[in-house]
Motif scaffolding. Structure first.
Motif, PDB file in Angstrom:
ATOM      1  N   SER A 168       0.857  -1.188   0.000  1.00 58.79           N
ATOM      2  CA  SER A 168       0.000   0.000   0.000  1.00 58.79           C
ATOM      3  C   SER A 168       0.890   1.234   0.000  1.00 58.79           C
ATOM      4  O   SER A 168       2.080   1.153   0.298  1.00 58.79           O
ATOM      5  CB  SER A 168      -0.924   0.009   1.228  1.00 58.79           C
ATOM      6  OG  SER A 168      -0.169  -0.003   2.429  1.00 58.79           O
ATOM      7  N   GLY A 169       0.292   2.377  -0.339  1.00 59.95           N
ATOM      8  CA  GLY A 169       1.052   3.616  -0.406  1.00 59.95           C
ATOM      9  C   GLY A 169       1.670   3.827  -1.776  1.00 59.95           C
ATOM     10  O   GLY A 169       1.473   3.032  -2.709  1.00 59.95           O
ATOM     11  N   ARG A 170       2.412   4.917  -1.922  1.00 56.55           N
ATOM     12  CA  ARG A 170       3.015   5.216  -3.215  1.00 56.55           C
ATOM     13  C   ARG A 170       4.373   5.887  -3.055  1.00 56.55           C
ATOM     14  O   ARG A 170       4.675   6.500  -2.014  1.00 56.55           O
ATOM     15  CB  ARG A 170       2.090   6.081  -4.071  1.00 56.55           C
ATOM     16  CG  ARG A 170       1.788   7.459  -3.496  1.00 56.55           C
ATOM     17  CD  ARG A 170       0.868   8.221  -4.420  1.00 56.55           C
ATOM     18  NE  ARG A 170       0.771   9.640  -4.052  1.00 56.55           N
ATOM     19  CZ  ARG A 170       0.469  10.612  -4.901  1.00 56.55           C
ATOM     20  NH1 ARG A 170       0.217  10.309  -6.172  1.00 56.55           N
ATOM     21  NH2 ARG A 170       0.404  11.865  -4.507  1.00 56.55           N
ATOM     22  N   ILE A 171       5.178   5.778  -4.109  1.00 57.12           N
ATOM     23  CA  ILE A 171       6.512   6.359  -4.157  1.00 57.12           C
ATOM     24  C   ILE A 171       6.596   7.258  -5.381  1.00 57.12           C
ATOM     25  O   ILE A 171       6.274   6.835  -6.499  1.00 57.12           O
ATOM     26  CB  ILE A 171       7.588   5.262  -4.235  1.00 57.12           C
ATOM     27  CG1 ILE A 171       7.562   4.401  -2.958  1.00 57.12           C
ATOM     28  CG2 ILE A 171       8.975   5.871  -4.434  1.00 57.12           C
ATOM     29  CD1 ILE A 171       8.429   3.167  -3.031  1.00 57.12           C
ATOM     30  N   LEU A 172       6.991   8.510  -5.176  1.00 61.11           N
ATOM     31  CA  LEU A 172       7.151   9.456  -6.277  1.00 61.11           C
ATOM     32  C   LEU A 172       8.611   9.864  -6.378  1.00 61.11           C
ATOM     33  O   LEU A 172       9.267  10.118  -5.355  1.00 61.11           O
ATOM     34  CB  LEU A 172       6.296  10.702  -6.062  1.00 61.11           C
ATOM     35  CG  LEU A 172       4.771  10.519  -6.082  1.00 61.11           C
ATOM     36  CD1 LEU A 172       4.257  10.231  -4.688  1.00 61.11           C
ATOM     37  CD2 LEU A 172       4.094  11.753  -6.648  1.00 61.11           C
ATOM     38  N   ILE A 173       9.137   9.930  -7.597  1.00 57.81           N
ATOM     39  CA  ILE A 173      10.485  10.408  -7.857  1.00 57.81           C
ATOM     40  C   ILE A 173      10.400  11.539  -8.873  1.00 57.81           C
ATOM     41  O   ILE A 173       9.858  11.366  -9.965  1.00 57.81           O
ATOM     42  CB  ILE A 173      11.397   9.286  -8.392  1.00 57.81           C
ATOM     43  CG1 ILE A 173      11.497   8.140  -7.370  1.00 57.81           C
ATOM     44  CG2 ILE A 173      12.790   9.839  -8.706  1.00 57.81           C
ATOM     45  CD1 ILE A 173      12.330   6.965  -7.848  1.00 57.81           C
ATOM     46  N   ASP A 174      10.887  12.695  -8.468  1.00 55.83           N
ATOM     47  CA  ASP A 174      10.867  13.894  -9.320  1.00 55.83           C
ATOM     48  C   ASP A 174       9.449  14.177  -9.815  1.00 55.83           C
ATOM     49  O   ASP A 174       9.227  14.537 -10.979  1.00 55.83           O
ATOM     50  CB  ASP A 174      11.821  13.720 -10.494  1.00 55.83           C
ATOM     51  CG  ASP A 174      12.217  15.062 -11.121  1.00 55.83           C
ATOM     52  OD1 ASP A 174      11.943  16.102 -10.493  1.00 55.83           O
ATOM     53  OD2 ASP A 174      12.797  15.054 -12.222  1.00 55.83           O
ATOM     54  N   GLY A 175       8.480  13.966  -8.932  1.00 51.91           N
ATOM     55  CA  GLY A 175       7.089  14.275  -9.234  1.00 51.91           C
ATOM     56  C   GLY A 175       6.316  13.182  -9.934  1.00 51.91           C
ATOM     57  O   GLY A 175       5.098  13.288 -10.100  1.00 51.91           O
ATOM     58  N   ASP A 176       6.976  12.099 -10.349  1.00 53.54           N
ATOM     59  CA  ASP A 176       6.300  11.023 -11.084  1.00 53.54           C
ATOM     60  C   ASP A 176       6.024   9.833 -10.170  1.00 53.54           C
ATOM     61  O   ASP A 176       6.917   9.366  -9.459  1.00 53.54           O
ATOM     62  CB  ASP A 176       7.163  10.554 -12.271  1.00 53.54           C
ATOM     63  CG  ASP A 176       7.351  11.644 -13.309  1.00 53.54           C
ATOM     64  OD1 ASP A 176       6.411  12.431 -13.516  1.00 53.54           O
ATOM     65  OD2 ASP A 176       8.450  11.704 -13.900  1.00 53.54           O
ATOM     66  N   ASP A 177       4.790   9.352 -10.225  1.00 49.95           N
ATOM     67  CA  ASP A 177       4.412   8.177  -9.448  1.00 49.95           C
ATOM     68  C   ASP A 177       5.038   6.936 -10.079  1.00 49.95           C
ATOM     69  O   ASP A 177       4.903   6.682 -11.277  1.00 49.95           O
ATOM     70  CB  ASP A 177       2.881   8.049  -9.439  1.00 49.95           C
ATOM     71  CG  ASP A 177       2.380   7.071  -8.391  1.00 49.95           C
ATOM     72  OD1 ASP A 177       3.113   6.119  -8.061  1.00 49.95           O
ATOM     73  OD2 ASP A 177       1.245   7.248  -7.900  1.00 49.95           O
ATOM     74  N   MET A 178       5.721   6.141  -9.236  1.00 48.65           N
ATOM     75  CA  MET A 178       6.436   4.959  -9.721  1.00 48.65           C
ATOM     76  C   MET A 178       5.578   3.690  -9.706  1.00 48.65           C
ATOM     77  O   MET A 178       6.102   2.596  -9.970  1.00 48.65           O
ATOM     78  CB  MET A 178       7.696   4.724  -8.874  1.00 48.65           C
ATOM     79  CG  MET A 178       8.737   5.827  -8.966  1.00 48.65           C
ATOM     80  SD  MET A 178       9.577   5.880 -10.575  1.00 48.65           S
ATOM     81  CE  MET A 178       8.857   7.388 -11.267  1.00 48.65           C
ATOM     82  N   GLN A 179       4.297   3.815  -9.448  1.00 51.87           N
ATOM     83  CA  GLN A 179       3.432   2.654  -9.255  1.00 51.87           C
ATOM     84  C   GLN A 179       3.554   1.627 -10.385  1.00 51.87           C
ATOM     85  O   GLN A 179       3.741   0.440 -10.143  1.00 51.87           O
ATOM     86  CB  GLN A 179       1.977   3.116  -9.123  1.00 51.87           C
ATOM     87  CG  GLN A 179       0.959   1.998  -9.013  1.00 51.87           C
ATOM     88  CD  GLN A 179       1.086   1.209  -7.724  1.00 51.87           C
ATOM     89  OE1 GLN A 179       1.458   1.753  -6.707  1.00 51.87           O
ATOM     90  NE2 GLN A 179       0.797  -0.090  -7.785  1.00 51.87           N
ATOM     91  N   ASP A 180       3.460   2.060 -11.618  1.00 45.44           N
ATOM     92  CA  ASP A 180       3.477   1.121 -12.755  1.00 45.44           C
ATOM     93  C   ASP A 180       4.761   1.209 -13.576  1.00 45.44           C
ATOM     94  O   ASP A 180       4.791   0.745 -14.727  1.00 45.44           O
ATOM     95  CB  ASP A 180       2.265   1.398 -13.657  1.00 45.44           C
ATOM     96  CG  ASP A 180       0.944   1.194 -12.921  1.00 45.44           C
ATOM     97  OD1 ASP A 180       0.839   0.186 -12.191  1.00 45.44           O
ATOM     98  OD2 ASP A 180       0.043   2.047 -13.061  1.00 45.44           O
ATOM     99  N   VAL A 181       5.807   1.774 -12.999  1.00 46.46           N
ATOM    100  CA  VAL A 181       7.062   1.943 -13.728  1.00 46.46           C
ATOM    101  C   VAL A 181       8.010   0.796 -13.378  1.00 46.46           C
ATOM    102  O   VAL A 181       8.365   0.623 -12.209  1.00 46.46           O
ATOM    103  CB  VAL A 181       7.727   3.297 -13.387  1.00 46.46           C
ATOM    104  CG1 VAL A 181       9.019   3.471 -14.189  1.00 46.46           C
ATOM    105  CG2 VAL A 181       6.763   4.452 -13.654  1.00 46.46           C
ATOM    106  N   PRO A 182       8.428  -0.007 -14.351  1.00 47.96           N
ATOM    107  CA  PRO A 182       9.339  -1.126 -14.061  1.00 47.96           C
ATOM    108  C   PRO A 182      10.724  -0.610 -13.674  1.00 47.96           C
ATOM    109  O   PRO A 182      11.072   0.539 -13.976  1.00 47.96           O
ATOM    110  CB  PRO A 182       9.381  -1.897 -15.384  1.00 47.96           C
ATOM    111  CG  PRO A 182       9.027  -0.897 -16.429  1.00 47.96           C
ATOM    112  CD  PRO A 182       8.070   0.061 -15.787  1.00 47.96           C
TER     113      PRO A 182
END
Length: 383
Positions: A76-90
């Protein structure tokens, strides 16, 4: 006032409300079956920081690092790097690179081939690959070792090859999992400063996972102390060491003499705490909300306690008598363990400012001594 005109905020962007965090970890948890490895953590990391995740084995620090890298998915929760959500980023599309504890070098490749490997996979032209590899090998001082293979390198040289390979792709974030764990003490200390200098020159955000308190204190701009999947305290090395917020942090970072007692009074910023194991109440500076009868602990670092064979002439000190039970000589300093009573032993670190005469210490075994510390030397803890 903007961070551009305030050097304090420039050096400490987390104090500037106008600064946007570069990495945002929001309510992140990770479960493996019934086991909660990371428990609903929040963390902001700013661009250019060298941030340390510090904790013992199994505390969740490596799991959190792997979620930032994309090798694990948050429950649960989310991680953002430089404003972009990494949820679906491999992992291979994230603006991060990871340096593993094992270094994971290809044994059949030379130093330059190892460093160039990721660039070749990305399809860069040969000229750009050569230029970037050359520049990186110069930075880590391995240009003359470019044709060697990993088995021909020392542990420190392998560590620098792995670092060069991680940095050559110009990631926005470099994740380092116990990067110095395989090095001996002297090389580890030397490499800490090399790592800091490289990070400062490149301005890349580093996140370092370590269980080594000294390493975290030396390397980082800020530290998050983890235990049982949660953050116990987040702050600069000075804040973590000088102003621990709990007994766990005071014990985990360095050494601390801990006194348990109850508040019997307070005046101004000085509290009086009755400690069962001491004959006299202890006076200590405090900033927490205290009330009479409240249970509290006092943490005093060993280097903040004075040692004398004769009584102190300073009435402001907290003073107790004891007997020298153990002495540890470390060259630049000595550690004394003083038995105050059967249930209490104090640890004191004393700098060796002068060479001892005839091998004698400031105090010797079985001598009766006085130990004292100022009220501001202690920290009041309520949990």
């Amino acid at each position: 006032m903007s961070s551009d005109s305030d050097p304090i905020l420039t050096d400490r962007p987390w104090l500037d409300p106008g600064q946007e965090p570069f990495i945002r970890i929001q309510a992140v948890s990770k479960q493996f079956g019934a086991f909660v490895a990371v428990d609903n953590v929040d963390l902001d990391i700013y661009k250019g920081e060298l941030f340390a995740l510090l904790g013992g084995s199994g505390c969740g620090k490596t799991t959190l690092l792997r979620m930032i890298a994309g090798f694990e998915t948050p429950s649960s929760g989310r991680i953002l790097i430089d404003g972009d959500d990494m949820q679906d980023v491999p992992p291979y599309e994230r603006p991060v690179n990871m340096m593993f504890q094992s270094y994971a070098l290809f044994p059949h490749m030379t130093v330059e081939q190892n460093v160039a490997y990721g660039l070749k996979r990305d399809g860069l032209d040969r000229g750009e690959i050569r230029d970037r590899v050359d520049a990186m090998l110069e930075m880590v001082e391995l240009a003359t070792f470019r044709k060697r293979k990993p088995h021909q390198l020392s542990g420190g040289q392998k560590q620098r090859v792995a670092l060069a390979r991680s940095l050559v792709k110009n990631p926005k974030v470099l994740l380092l999992d116990e990067p110095l764990g395989a090095l001996d003490k002297r090389l580890r200390e030397q490499t800490q400063y090399e790592l800091m200098n490289i990070q400062d020159r490149l301005g890349i955000t580093f996140i370092v996972v370590t269980h080594d308190q000294e390493e975290a204190m030396t390397l980082s701009t800020r530290i998050a102390v983890m235990d049982q999947g949660a953050f116990q305290q987040i702050g600069t090395p000075t804040e973590i060491y000088e102003y621990p917020e709990s007994r766990f942090v005071a014990d985990f970072i360095g050494s601390a003499n801990m006194f348990e007692g109850r508040v019997t009074g307070h005046s101004g910023n000085i509290a009086t705490i009755a400690v069962d194991s001491l004959p006299e109440p202890v006076r200590v500076e405090y900033s927490a909300l205290l009330h009479d009868g409240m249970k509290a602990w006092i943490a005093v670092r060993p280097e903040k306690i004075r040692l004398s064979k004769t009584p102190f002439d300073d009435d402001s000190l907290n003073v107790v008598q004891g007997i020298v039970e153990e002495i540890g000589y470390y060259g630049e300093s000595s550690t004394y363990r003083i038995r105050v009573n059967p249930g209490l032993r104090l640890e004191i670190t004393h700098p060796n400012l002068r060479r001892p005469r005839d091998g004698r210490h400031v105090a010797d075994w079985d001598e009766t001594v006085y130990v004292g510390w100022e009220p501001e030397a202690g920290v009041v803890l309520t949990h």
